[in-house]
Design an enzyme around this catalytic site. Structure first.
Site, PDB file in Angstrom:
ATOM      1  N   CYS A 135       0.843  -1.199   0.000  1.00  0.00           N
ATOM      2  CA  CYS A 135       0.000   0.000   0.000  1.00  0.00           C
ATOM      3  C   CYS A 135       0.874   1.244   0.000  1.00  0.00           C
ATOM      4  CB  CYS A 135      -0.920  -0.020   1.220  1.00  0.00           C
ATOM      5  SG  CYS A 135      -1.938   1.458   1.367  1.00  0.00           S
ATOM      6  N   CYS A 138      -0.418   4.077   2.231  1.00  0.00           N
ATOM      7  CA  CYS A 138      -0.159   3.854   3.656  1.00  0.00           C
ATOM      8  C   CYS A 138       1.318   4.075   3.992  1.00  0.00           C
ATOM      9  CB  CYS A 138      -0.501   2.415   4.076  1.00  0.00           C
ATOM     10  SG  CYS A 138      -2.037   1.782   3.415  1.00  0.00           S
ATOM     11  N   ASP A 139       2.222   3.582   3.158  1.00  0.00           N
ATOM     12  CA  ASP A 139       3.617   3.430   3.583  1.00  0.00           C
ATOM     13  C   ASP A 139       4.653   4.269   2.831  1.00  0.00           C
ATOM     14  OD1 ASP A 139       2.783   1.630   5.486  1.00  0.00           O
ATOM     15  OD2 ASP A 139       2.993  -0.098   4.168  1.00  0.00           O
TER      16      ASP A 139
END
Ligand code: NAP
Length: 312
Positions: A135, A138-139
């Protein structure tokens, strides 16, 4: 005869737990069925920094989920751990058959999620969350100024690679063939991006490192040649993002509900093609699969379930 719940929620991730919270608060008799541990994908996420209000130092996926579980319980949602093997959603009373028992409800909220396909290399599990991610939203921020590799050649891989260039020093797309599957317009943008490089005809066969990912072995699919990729000495680590497709957990509902590529189609109010059956979270056809959108879906689905139960 088993109890007929107002609503059964399938799945204990952010969508299912939020649906449980809203259904419980609406005084619906509610059962959440989860086959494994709560949380879905978020249960394997170390750090969460994009959920609104989440500023707690050291907050992890499991700790956020534990509070969601507690909150759903507080408002009366019952819990059950079972693997559902078959469903009959056609009648006014929906029937679900699991390995431990049978369950009935006036309506069902499907929140079974979707899981990214694994890259398929040795040691992948050991380094997921420790350099390997699925992701970018997300990251990506964790790889500010580091080198990052992206596996895949479709729209997702190439678009996410471009997103990652906003953070990473360099992004290398590792693709198993010598041409991308992504739409030409997306390809053109990637080829024009000076931060993006390509490793063609290549697959990752092994990843390694001490605590964090710092080496990987890449195999040429045409020649069989193995190349060792090592993190820059000053960095000590690199990122590896997998975007080779998703597996939605929707097999149970094949042929029953309208779907697109295995994802369940809903309207804006989470109604599926069967009255009294709602879908929420990553299992749905949607543009952004995140905790915040899953939670929103769960809330809407539960309120629609409440309207459905009141009117039937
Ligand atoms: P996808 O189109 O199925 O592409 C998957 C990519 O991963 C392909 O390049 C494939 O290689 C590669 N791959 C598959 N299995 C692999 C393996 N085991 N090892 C290495 N590589 C592997 O998946 P997606 O990119 O997630 O897109 C899914 C759908 O969403 C598509 O219909 C796509 O058009 C759509 N989408 C659209 C947009 C947009 O329009 N902006 C954005 C994202 C997604 P091969 O090419 O060799 O098969």
């Amino acid at each position: 005869m088993s109890k007929v719940y107002d609503v059964i929620i399938l799945g204990g991730g952010p969508a299912g737990l939020t649906a449980g919270l809203y259904a419980g608060r609406s005084r619906l008799s509610t059962l959440i069925i989860e086959k494994g541990q709560d949380g879905g994908q978020i249960a394997i996420t170390d750090e969460i920094e994009n959920y609104p209000g989440q500023m707690v130092e050291g907050e992890s996926g499991p700790s956020l989920i534990a509070r969601m579980t507690e909150q759903a319980k507080k408002f009366g949602a019952e819990r059950c751990s079972d693997v559902i093997k078959s469903v009959d959603l056609s009648g006014d009373v929906k029937k679900l058959v699991g390995t431990k028992g049978e369950y009935e409800a006036k309506c069902v909220i499907i929140a079974t999620g979707a899981f990214p396909k694994p890259i398929g290399c040795e040691n992948e599990g050991k380094f997921t969350g420790k350099g390997i991610s699925f992701c970018a939203t997300c990251d990506a921020a964790f790889f500010e100024d580091f080198e990052v590799y992206v596996v895949g050649g479709g729209d997702s891989a190439v678009e996410e690679a471009m997103y990652l260039t906003k953070f990473a020093r360099k992004v290398t797309i590792i693709h198993r063939r010598d041409e991308l599957r992504a739409a030409k317009s997306i390809q053109e943008k990637a080829f024009a991006n000076p931060k993006i490089a390509f490793m063609w005809d290549s697959v990752v066969v092994k990843v390694d490192g001490d605590e964090l990912l710092s080496t990987m072995t890449v195999k040429n699919t045409k020649t069989g040649e193995l190349t060792e990729v090592k993190a820059d000495e000053d960095d000590g680590l690199f990122g590896l993002f997998g975007f080779i497709g998703y597996n939605p957990n929707s097999q149970l509902f094949e042929g029953m509900l309208d779907m697109e590529h295995g994802y369940i189609k809903t309207d804006d109010n989470m109604h599926t093609s069967i009255p009294g059956v709602f879908a929420a979270g990553d299992i749905r056809v949607k543009s952004l699969r995140q905790v915040v959108t899953a939670a929103a879906d769960g809330a809407i689905a539960a309120m629609q379930a409440e309207h459905y139960v009141s009117n039937h």
